[in-house]
Scaffold this active site. Structure first.
Site, PDB file in Angstrom:
ATOM      1  N   LYS A  34       0.726  -1.189   0.151  1.00  0.00           N
ATOM      2  CA  LYS A  34       0.108   0.220  -0.122  1.00  0.00           C
ATOM      3  C   LYS A  34       0.873   1.394  -0.052  1.00  0.00           C
ATOM      4  CE  LYS A  34      -0.722   0.333   5.004  1.00  0.00           C
ATOM      5  NZ  LYS A  34      -0.041   1.699   5.152  1.00  0.00           N
ATOM      6  N   THR A  35       2.037   1.303   0.908  1.00  0.00           N
ATOM      7  CA  THR A  35       2.905   2.546   0.556  1.00  0.00           C
ATOM      8  C   THR A  35       3.453   2.701  -0.756  1.00  0.00           C
ATOM      9  OG1 THR A  35       3.459   1.960   3.236  1.00  0.00           O
ATOM     10  CG2 THR A  35       4.852   3.682   1.964  1.00  0.00           C
ATOM     11  N   ASP A 224      -3.923   7.472   4.899  1.00  0.00           N
ATOM     12  CA  ASP A 224      -3.296   6.058   4.909  1.00  0.00           C
ATOM     13  C   ASP A 224      -4.063   5.488   6.226  1.00  0.00           C
ATOM     14  OD1 ASP A 224      -1.897   3.742   4.638  1.00  0.00           O
ATOM     15  OD2 ASP A 224       0.015   4.717   5.533  1.00  0.00           O
ATOM     16  N   GLU A 225      -4.177   4.149   6.181  1.00  0.00           N
ATOM     17  CA  GLU A 225      -4.570   3.555   7.325  1.00  0.00           C
ATOM     18  C   GLU A 225      -6.115   3.978   7.948  1.00  0.00           C
ATOM     19  OE1 GLU A 225      -3.037   0.991   8.533  1.00  0.00           O
ATOM     20  OE2 GLU A 225      -1.050   1.221   8.366  1.00  0.00           O
ATOM     21  N   GLN A 255      -7.365  -5.328   9.484  1.00  0.00           N
ATOM     22  CA  GLN A 255      -6.329  -4.919  10.480  1.00  0.00           C
ATOM     23  C   GLN A 255      -6.742  -3.547  11.459  1.00  0.00           C
ATOM     24  OE1 GLN A 255      -2.218  -5.048   8.766  1.00  0.00           O
ATOM     25  NE2 GLN A 255      -3.308  -5.320   6.947  1.00  0.00           N
ATOM     26  N   ARG A 610       2.541 -10.651  10.320  1.00  0.00           N
ATOM     27  CA  ARG A 610       3.647 -10.088  10.285  1.00  0.00           C
ATOM     28  C   ARG A 610       4.999 -11.334   9.804  1.00  0.00           C
ATOM     29  NH1 ARG A 610       2.125  -6.014   9.289  1.00  0.00           N
ATOM     30  NH2 ARG A 610       0.123  -7.217   9.105  1.00  0.00           N
TER      31      ARG A 610
END
Length: 756
Positions: A34-35, A224-225, A255, A610
């Site tokens: 996504k970044t 973002d997020e 998330q 993770r």
């Protein structure tokens, strides 16, 4: 030129980068890049001259993420030979709002050089307000008011707007404190963190021309997020994007794990309702983890109802199965993990920095830390401090040190007003002066100051009470065990009671650490026998804190809570303590709250994703809480992962008769079902035993007021039935089987049980 910007992106990423106008929802699964999409999208807007750098607003949640986003964006623009002469508007919500307020807050009667108060500053001012309103902070802890004020600000509510929000209640005392607090903040020309957002929102509402200026300025907005935004952030985003409607939000509802600090998952779930013309693009290809880890996590999260329909996949190797390991207790669990780490380093050729350990609560780190230290495995803690360096633990060590050695001035100064008992800095300074002038210890000077009327009568009375309390603890220190003395410290000082009255998430975490400290003392006593004295314990703790410098090692195992792990990744991950009542947490289980369970499941999903290559999930048959052994069933999440993805092992031997007795026990229901359904189901046979047999409890000891069979309620664990009562009076213990089939044993005095 623009083709270079989206070269190398997968089809979904490329579509997200090239879709520039109108509202856009990018559902970005874990590890889906996504970044990369955000930075390439900003660069694409600038390269096509759709906007200048200062006309693009990009908001993320940490300063570190903002810096990384800016650096990567500038790098892309440099690669395509586009110079940038303006400062990019890339930052957090708070930094962006502060930047806006510096220019325009004078319109609201503030000076542009306003101070920004942190949590400690905010609490200090609240204490001043309580004094001004004659509110006893012992009966009404400042942290409680702080929590209510911050919650109101997250919802966009000033003191005179509290009644406008259905479902949000604030009592009259809190409202009065909030009102007075706001007046004091304005007098100080200061804003707290909540104000940075709330005052920006109020500025936009009060001055439409200011709002229009920023609406016109920010032609393209990227958030973002987005799943982590709270209500006031949601309101600000809608305001700023209402003119051009070029709003791109990126997030993953799977998330969303921060509801406890105000995050509202409905913001991302309702985006398409807020912007009906929105396009939705799903980033479903994971570049981080093995097929096994991705498959297991995907099957787990599909049990949630509050989510969009997306399925993560990867072209990575299949990888090893996820190891699910059962151990007898938390010490065996920690030893097993240490063995696996040593094996990964010695045989697998890995470095310590490739390994991470996650846990649900900070208190779990204590046993893990001690085991790693004992094996000389270097480690560091992210997002927290080492167990024995936490404030509440240092406070308790201060009391214990002073009880063993009343001449320890440092220890006495630490605890003389902890928790707050009205002994202020001026009084402490007079004690110090008396100690120097009369050549006596700080401890003796406490009585001297009180007896010689060197302070006013109220302060003298408080000093005498503190001295009398310490005398009782000093007397006990020579005759009782360290753990018994510790319980006396908690009782006499009212330290735990004050934390319970606070009732904030931070206070609950501190209570869990206090429980774990009791376990540490009990374990030390059992392990050392006659040498398990308080003096020896304190000496060892002092040596640990002075000599333990391995946290600074670059090559070290990383320890952190699951909440802190979000956004990180490691080749090897150990996820510990996967048991009912711990993970998922007891609070999420209480009352069969489906939203609470869904957030815990999202937390498990975050933890699992993770891991890049190897994932090991551990659980223990029993753990100690307040020194008492408690048995827990394995986490329900295990039953939601298909067997093809896992290698399930147990270090516990199971005689046939015991196993047969267990699998036919009435308490054995499928844990993958919600509790409401589970309680209606017939017992299911399992291929592993999850709980000891509780049917053979001794029924002879009924104790003081508690009897076997009584229904009781616990404020954390809910309703249960007493299965056993042991002892009487101060040492009475009760074992309770709760509705989630978890058995817990309590010291009755501290249990907070009420009859139902």
């Amino acid at each position: 030129m623009s083709e270079k910007i989206y070269h190398g992106l997968n089809p979904a990423q490329s579509e997200a980068v090239q879709t520039l106008d109108g509202p856009l929802l990018i559902l970005a699964g874990a590890g889906s890049g996504k970044t990369r999409v955000l930075t390439h999208r900003i660069a694409h807007l600038i390269a096509l001259e759709k906007a200048t750098p200062s006309q693009v607003l990009a908001v993320t949640f940490t300063n570190k993420a903002a810096r990384e986003m800016e650096e990567r964006t500038m790098g892309i623009l440099k690669d395509v030979n586009i110079p940038v002469y303006e400062k990019l508007w890339i930052g957090t919500f708070h930094s962006t709002c502060a930047r806006i307020l510096r220019d325009d807050i004078h319109l609201m009667g503030y000076q542009p050089f306003f101070a920004i108060y942190d949590d400690s500053d905010q609490r200090s001012l609240i204490k001043k307000v309580l004094r001004a309103l004659n509110i006893d902070e012992k009966a009404h802890p400042p942290k409680s008011f702080q929590s209510r004020i911050n919650e109101a600000k997250q919802l966009g509510l000033s003191p005179d707007e509290i009644d406008k929000k259905p479902g949000f209640l604030m009592d009259e005392m809190s409202r009065k404190v909030y009102t007075t607090y706001e007046l004091e903040m304005k007098k100080a020309n200061a804003l707290d963190f909540g104000d940075l957002l709330l005052k920006t929102y109020e500025l936009f509402r009060m001055y439409p021309d200011v709002l229009e200026k920023y609406q016109e300025k920010f032609r393209y907005i990227l958030i973002d997020e987005y799943q982590d935004t709270n209500h006031i952030q949601y309101l600000l985003v809608k305001m700023l994007a209402s003119k051009h409607r070029n709003l791109c939000v990126v997030g993953d509802e799977d998330q969303s794990i921060y509801s406890w600090r105000g995050a509202d998952i409905t913001n991302i779930l309702s985006f398409e309702s807020d912007f009906p013309e929105a396009l939705t693009i799903k980033l479903e290809q994971n570049y981080r983890s093995t097929q096994t880890i991705v498959g297991a996590a995907t099957h787990l999260i599909k049990n949630n109802s509050q989510r969009k329909d997306k399925t993560l996949f990867t072209d990575n190797d299949k990888g090893d199965k996820i190891l699910i390991r059962e151990e007898n207790n938390e010490y065996d669990e920690a030893r097993f993990i240490a063995d696996k780490i040593a094996e990964a380093i010695g045989v697998g050729g890995r470095s310590y920095s490739e390994v991470a350990m996650f846990y649900r609560t900070n208190a779990q780190s204590r046993v893990l830390e001690e085991t790693l230290r004992g094996r000389s495995i270097p480690y560091k803690i992210v997002g927290g401090v080492k167990f024995y360096e936490r404030m509440e633990i240092k406070d308790m060590l201060g009391y214990l040190k002073a009880a063993v050695n009343p001449a320890d001035e440092v220890a006495l100064r630490r605890v003389i007003n902890v928790p707050a008992r009205g002994i202020g800095k001026t009084t402490v300074q007079k004690i110090e002066s008396a100690s120097i002038e009369n050549n006596m210890s700080f401890y003796d000077a406490i009585s001297y100051v009180a007896d010689h009327r060197l302070v006013h009568a109220g302060a003298a009375r408080k000093l005498r009470h503190f001295r009398e309390m310490m005398e009782r603890l000093i007397d006990k220190a020579v005759s009782v065990t360290p753990s018994d003395l510790y319980l006396s410290v908690l009782d006499e000082s009212q330290y735990a009671i004050r934390l319970k009255e606070d009732n904030s998430p931070e206070a609950q975490a501190r209570i869990e650490n206090l429980e774990e400290f009791d376990n540490a003392l009990k374990h030390f006593e059992q392990e050392r026998g006659e040498e398990g004295t308080l003096q020896n314990f304190l000496e060892e703790m002092a040596l640990v804190s002075e000599a333990d410098s391995i946290e600074d090692s670059a090559d070290s195992v990383t320890l952190m809570t699951l909440h802190v792990s979000k956004g990180l990744e490691y080749p090897v991950v150990f996820l510990t303590g996967a048991e009912e009542g711990l993970f998922p947490s007891a609070r999420s289980i209480d009352g069969d709250d489906p939203e609470g369970i869904e957030e815990e499941r999202r937390l498990a999903y975050v933890g699992m994703t993770r891991a890049r290559e190897k994932l090991c999930i551990t659980h223990a048959r029993s753990r100690r809480v307040w020194g008492q052994e408690q048995f827990h069933t394995p986490s329900r999440f295990f039953d939601e992962i298909p067997k093809e993805f896992v290698d399930r092992q147990s270090a516990i031997s199971r005689p046939g008769g015991f196993l047969n007795r267990m699998t036919s026990s009435p308490g054995m229901a499928q844990r993958s079902e919600p509790l409401s359904r589970r309680n209606k189901m017939k017992p299911q046979t399992q291929d592993f035993d999850v709980m000891p047999d509780y049917e053979d409890f001794d029924q002879t000891s009924e104790g003081d007021g508690y009897q076997k069979g009584m229904r009781v309620r616990h404020p954390t664990f809910g309703v249960g039935v007493i299965g056993q009562v042991e002892g009487k009076g101060q040492n009475q213990k009760v074992s309770v089987m709760f509705e989630n089939r978890t058995m817990k044993k309590f010291i009755a005095k501290y249990a907070r049980l009420e009859l139902v």
